[in-house]
Design a protein around this motif. Structure first.
Motif, PDB file in Angstrom:
ATOM      1  N   ARG A   1       0.825  -1.205   0.000  1.00  0.00           N
ATOM      2  CA  ARG A   1       0.000   0.000   0.000  1.00  0.00           C
ATOM      3  C   ARG A   1       0.861   1.257   0.000  1.00  0.00           C
ATOM      4  NH1 ARG A   1      -3.070   1.133   4.217  1.00  0.00           N
ATOM      5  NH2 ARG A   1      -2.442  -0.504   5.667  1.00  0.00           N
ATOM      6  N   ALA A   2       1.983   1.195   0.714  1.00  0.00           N
ATOM      7  CA  ALA A   2       2.878   2.349   0.766  1.00  0.00           C
ATOM      8  C   ALA A   2       3.494   2.632  -0.606  1.00  0.00           C
ATOM      9  CB  ALA A   2       3.982   2.110   1.797  1.00  0.00           C
ATOM     10  N   LEU A   3       3.896   1.591  -1.325  1.00  0.00           N
ATOM     11  CA  LEU A   3       4.436   1.776  -2.674  1.00  0.00           C
ATOM     12  C   LEU A   3       3.388   2.407  -3.593  1.00  0.00           C
ATOM     13  CD1 LEU A   3       6.403  -1.564  -3.200  1.00  0.00           C
ATOM     14  CD2 LEU A   3       7.394   0.728  -3.159  1.00  0.00           C
ATOM     15  N   ALA A   4       2.161   1.908  -3.501  1.00  0.00           N
ATOM     16  CA  ALA A   4       1.094   2.463  -4.335  1.00  0.00           C
ATOM     17  C   ALA A   4       0.831   3.917  -3.996  1.00  0.00           C
ATOM     18  CB  ALA A   4      -0.184   1.631  -4.152  1.00  0.00           C
ATOM     19  N   ARG A   5       0.881   4.252  -2.710  1.00  0.00           N
ATOM     20  CA  ARG A   5       0.661   5.655  -2.303  1.00  0.00           C
ATOM     21  C   ARG A   5       1.778   6.541  -2.819  1.00  0.00           C
ATOM     22  NH1 ARG A   5      -1.490   9.817  -2.446  1.00  0.00           N
ATOM     23  NH2 ARG A   5      -1.669  11.263  -0.682  1.00  0.00           N
ATOM     24  N   GLY A   6       3.008   6.032  -2.824  1.00  0.00           N
ATOM     25  CA  GLY A   6       4.122   6.814  -3.358  1.00  0.00           C
ATOM     26  C   GLY A   6       3.948   7.109  -4.835  1.00  0.00           C
ATOM     27  N   ARG A   7       3.456   6.128  -5.591  1.00  0.00           N
ATOM     28  CA  ARG A   7       3.189   6.354  -7.016  1.00  0.00           C
ATOM     29  C   ARG A   7       2.117   7.442  -7.185  1.00  0.00           C
ATOM     30  NH1 ARG A   7       5.196   2.715 -10.644  1.00  0.00           N
ATOM     31  NH2 ARG A   7       5.961   0.685  -9.922  1.00  0.00           N
ATOM     32  N   GLU A   8       1.083   7.374  -6.361  1.00  0.00           N
ATOM     33  CA  GLU A   8       0.017   8.372  -6.447  1.00  0.00           C
ATOM     34  C   GLU A   8       0.537   9.772  -6.172  1.00  0.00           C
ATOM     35  OE1 GLU A   8      -2.861   7.160  -3.634  1.00  0.00           O
ATOM     36  OE2 GLU A   8      -3.583   5.434  -4.795  1.00  0.00           O
ATOM     37  N   LEU A   9       1.443   9.896  -5.223  1.00  0.00           N
ATOM     38  CA  LEU A   9       1.981  11.213  -4.875  1.00  0.00           C
ATOM     39  C   LEU A   9       2.595  11.889  -6.087  1.00  0.00           C
ATOM     40  CD1 LEU A   9       3.712  10.591  -1.426  1.00  0.00           C
ATOM     41  CD2 LEU A   9       1.718  12.030  -1.863  1.00  0.00           C
ATOM     42  N   TYR A  10       3.374  11.124  -6.867  1.00  0.00           N
ATOM     43  CA  TYR A  10       4.011  11.736  -8.032  1.00  0.00           C
ATOM     44  C   TYR A  10       2.971  12.108  -9.084  1.00  0.00           C
ATOM     45  CZ  TYR A  10       6.863  12.628 -12.080  1.00  0.00           C
ATOM     46  OH  TYR A  10       7.430  13.218 -13.188  1.00  0.00           O
ATOM     47  N   ARG A  11       1.998  11.238  -9.314  1.00  0.00           N
ATOM     48  CA  ARG A  11       0.964  11.560 -10.302  1.00  0.00           C
ATOM     49  C   ARG A  11       0.180  12.793  -9.882  1.00  0.00           C
ATOM     50  NH1 ARG A  11       0.410   5.695 -10.619  1.00  0.00           N
ATOM     51  NH2 ARG A  11      -1.375   5.746  -9.196  1.00  0.00           N
ATOM     52  N   GLU A  12      -0.133  12.891  -8.590  1.00  0.00           N
ATOM     53  CA  GLU A  12      -0.861  14.059  -8.088  1.00  0.00           C
ATOM     54  C   GLU A  12      -0.054  15.336  -8.218  1.00  0.00           C
ATOM     55  OE1 GLU A  12      -1.688  12.974  -4.093  1.00  0.00           O
ATOM     56  OE2 GLU A  12      -3.259  11.512  -4.617  1.00  0.00           O
ATOM     57  N   SER A  13       1.277  15.227  -8.068  1.00  0.00           N
ATOM     58  CA  SER A  13       2.125  16.422  -8.178  1.00  0.00           C
ATOM     59  C   SER A  13       2.155  16.989  -9.586  1.00  0.00           C
ATOM     60  CB  SER A  13       3.557  16.099  -7.716  1.00  0.00           C
ATOM     61  OG  SER A  13       4.216  15.274  -8.676  1.00  0.00           O
ATOM     62  N   LYS A  14       1.810  16.182 -10.584  1.00  0.00           N
ATOM     63  CA  LYS A  14       1.840  16.631 -11.976  1.00  0.00           C
ATOM     64  C   LYS A  14       0.512  17.240 -12.408  1.00  0.00           C
ATOM     65  CE  LYS A  14       3.735  14.065 -15.014  1.00  0.00           C
ATOM     66  NZ  LYS A  14       3.886  12.904 -15.922  1.00  0.00           N
ATOM     67  N   GLU A  15      -0.517  17.054 -11.591  1.00  0.00           N
ATOM     68  CA  GLU A  15      -1.849  17.556 -11.993  1.00  0.00           C
ATOM     69  C   GLU A  15      -1.953  19.067 -11.799  1.00  0.00           C
ATOM     70  OE1 GLU A  15      -4.551  15.330  -9.618  1.00  0.00           O
ATOM     71  OE2 GLU A  15      -4.223  13.450 -10.726  1.00  0.00           O
TER      72      GLU A  15
END
Length: 510
Positions: free
Chosen positions: A496-510
């Protein structure tokens, strides 16, 4: 009545071979950090005097490995090289052969020299290397908590022999000096002690002679010093000194075990190794038959999925996770993960390396952490490449994961232009900002805490890295986690932590 100041002569003063101040600690920089009654300070003083009296300070190189001996470089103002556990004689051999005019001193404890380093000292002595070994024997592993060492006495208690050393299970005490004295090559081997003032005076003479033998080019010398360790022995300094004299000496008799100084002639200085460019000439290979020299890899050629770390610093379009590369170019990820011990720095690096192996890449993983204590600084080097890896060291990373501010400040200047910095914090500190790199700051520990476990911050930041690079397939990352994380509870939250880390980067690009 007139005052009169008597003339005086300074008989003893601080050796010039010592630093003026000792920066081991912020406080008390006028004294060593060793425990009261420890023999290291006495041996340091004797060795420094020998260096001063022989006038060799500018030629001396001191090799200090792991253990209490590691701290020697805080005190001796000479050339200093720290070696891996037990490897001081091997490192010293290389240094001495490449710098034959140097005076090479190996300074080792018994847990280092007589255990993991036993083969190194044996073969260095058997080759008659022109080096000097100072062997500090306190019959115990001191720095790591008092475990049984090869030199621990029969019946002596330790954390791993709570009922006393038993020959049937732990073997007999290893008499290193007697063993080496059976060899033909050594020129001088002596055992001395620090049990009283008379022994200390004899020890000083032996140490000076061992160093002087090397200055004369006579070959290998070793001085074993029976040294007190009051803290681990759980004795007062006075009782520990008496124990050296009254107990240790019965197992390890003092004296000169080998002395060939009168008959030994100075060794011929070995010829320096020829340069790489001369090898074809020496082998008689010319023209088109001559092999090509190794190609130096430049950072401009390094491209990974989603970004380039060339001098342009331009941010390319993001690749889909799991893509090999965004442009089809070869992968060469050079990653440094750094933080405090306990932040999962080494595990994050292991996951990357294991996932890279699963994905069919060339990988290397090299841990690096302070030898002094647990919970100190910790970092690791990771390389992922399609090409064979020339060195596991990552001195100029194109990806830095900094789990705390000290690590960021230590490594930020080393990041290659166009590379990435991921920082565990609310914002990049002003004195760490760079215009030629990509930098993202997230409070990864707080984000991990929101997932229910602050200790998985390493996996959150790792997930962000994986999303940025897009080099490793998710299947490979999952396989690596299952191999490294055995408990189902931790495996689930790490995923879950790895998945959350991926989301953080995608959210930073929005």
């Amino acid at each position: 009545m007139s005052s009169h100041v008597a003339d005086y002569t300074v008989v003893r003063s601080k050796a010039k071979s010592f630093y003026p101040r000792y920066e081991r600690k912020d406080e008390l920089q006028h004294q060593t950090h060793y425990c009261p009654g420890c023999g290291h300070g006495i041996i340091h003083k004797m060795l420094a005097r020998a260096i001063d009296e022989l006038g060799i300070q500018d030629r001396t190189i001191l090799i200090s490995p792991v253990g209490c001996s590691v701290f020697a470089y805080y005190y001796f103002d000479v050339g200093n090289v720290q070696a891996a556990h037990g490897r001081a004689p091997a490192v010293g051999t290389a240094v001495k052969r490449s710098h034959p005019d140097s005076v090479l001193i190996s300074y080792q404890g018994d847990g280092d020299l007589s255990a993991i380093g036993s083969a190194e000292i044996l073969h260095a002595a058997n080759r008659g290397e022109n080096i000097t070994a100072i062997f500090v024997n306190n019959a115990i592993y001191s720095m790591t908590g008092g475990q049984c060492a090869p030199t621990t006495l029969i019946g002596q208690k330790s954390t791993t022999t709570p009922f006393g050393r038993n020959p049937a299970t732990e073997g007999y005490p290893l008499r290193v000096s007697e063993l080496l004295a059976t060899l033909e090559a050594p020129v001088y081997i002596a055992r001395v002690g620090l049990g009283d003032n008379k022994q200390i005076a004899q020890a000083e003479k032996a140490i000076r002679r061992a160093v002087e033998n090397q200055v004369k080019g006579l070959g290998f010398s070793l001085v074993e010093v029976l040294s007190p360790c009051p803290t681990i022995w759980k004795m007062s300094p006075v009782d520990a000194q008496k124990w050296v004299r009254d107990v240790m000496e019965k197992t390890y008799p003092l004296g000169v075990l080998c002395d060939r100084t009168a008959e030994r002639q100075p060794r011929a200085t070995p010829e320096l190794t020829p340069s790489l460019e001369r090898v074809p000439e020496i082998l008689g290979i010319t023209g088109s038959e001559a092999p090509r020299l190794p190609i130096k890899c430049g950072r401009d050629s390094i491209t990974v999925a989603g970004w380039s770390n060339g001098n342009s610093g331009k941010h390319h379009a993001q690749a889909e996770p799991g893509a090999t590369t965004a442009t089809g170019a070869a992968v060469d990820l050079r990653i440094r993960v750094a933080g405090f011990g306990g932040q999962g720095v080494l595990l994050a690096g292991e996951v990357l390396a294991e996932a890279g192996l699963d994905a069919g890449l060339e990988v290397s993983w090299l841990p690096s952490y302070g030898p002094e204590m647990r919970s100190g600084t910790s970092n690791c080097h990771i390389r992922l490449s399609h090409e064979p890896i020339d060195s596991p060291l990552v001195t100029s990373p194109n990806m830095l994961l900094a789990m705390n501010e000290p690590s960021l400040k230590k490594f930020v200047s080393n990041v290659q232009p166009g590379g990435w910095i991921l920082y565990n914090g609310d914002a990049i500190p002003e004195d760490c900002k760079r215009d030629d790199v990509h930098a993202l700051a997230f409070p990864f520990t707080q984000i991990a805490d929101q997932l229910g476990e602050p200790r998985v911050a390493n996996m959150v930041i790792l997930g962000t890295l994986l999303e940025i690079t897009g080099v490793l397939p998710q299947d490979s990352v999952d396989a690596a986690l299952h191999r490294l994380v055995k408990h189902s509870k931790w495996l689930e939250i790490d995923e879950r932590a790895l998945a959350r880390g991926r989301e953080l980067y995608r959210e930073s690009k929005e």
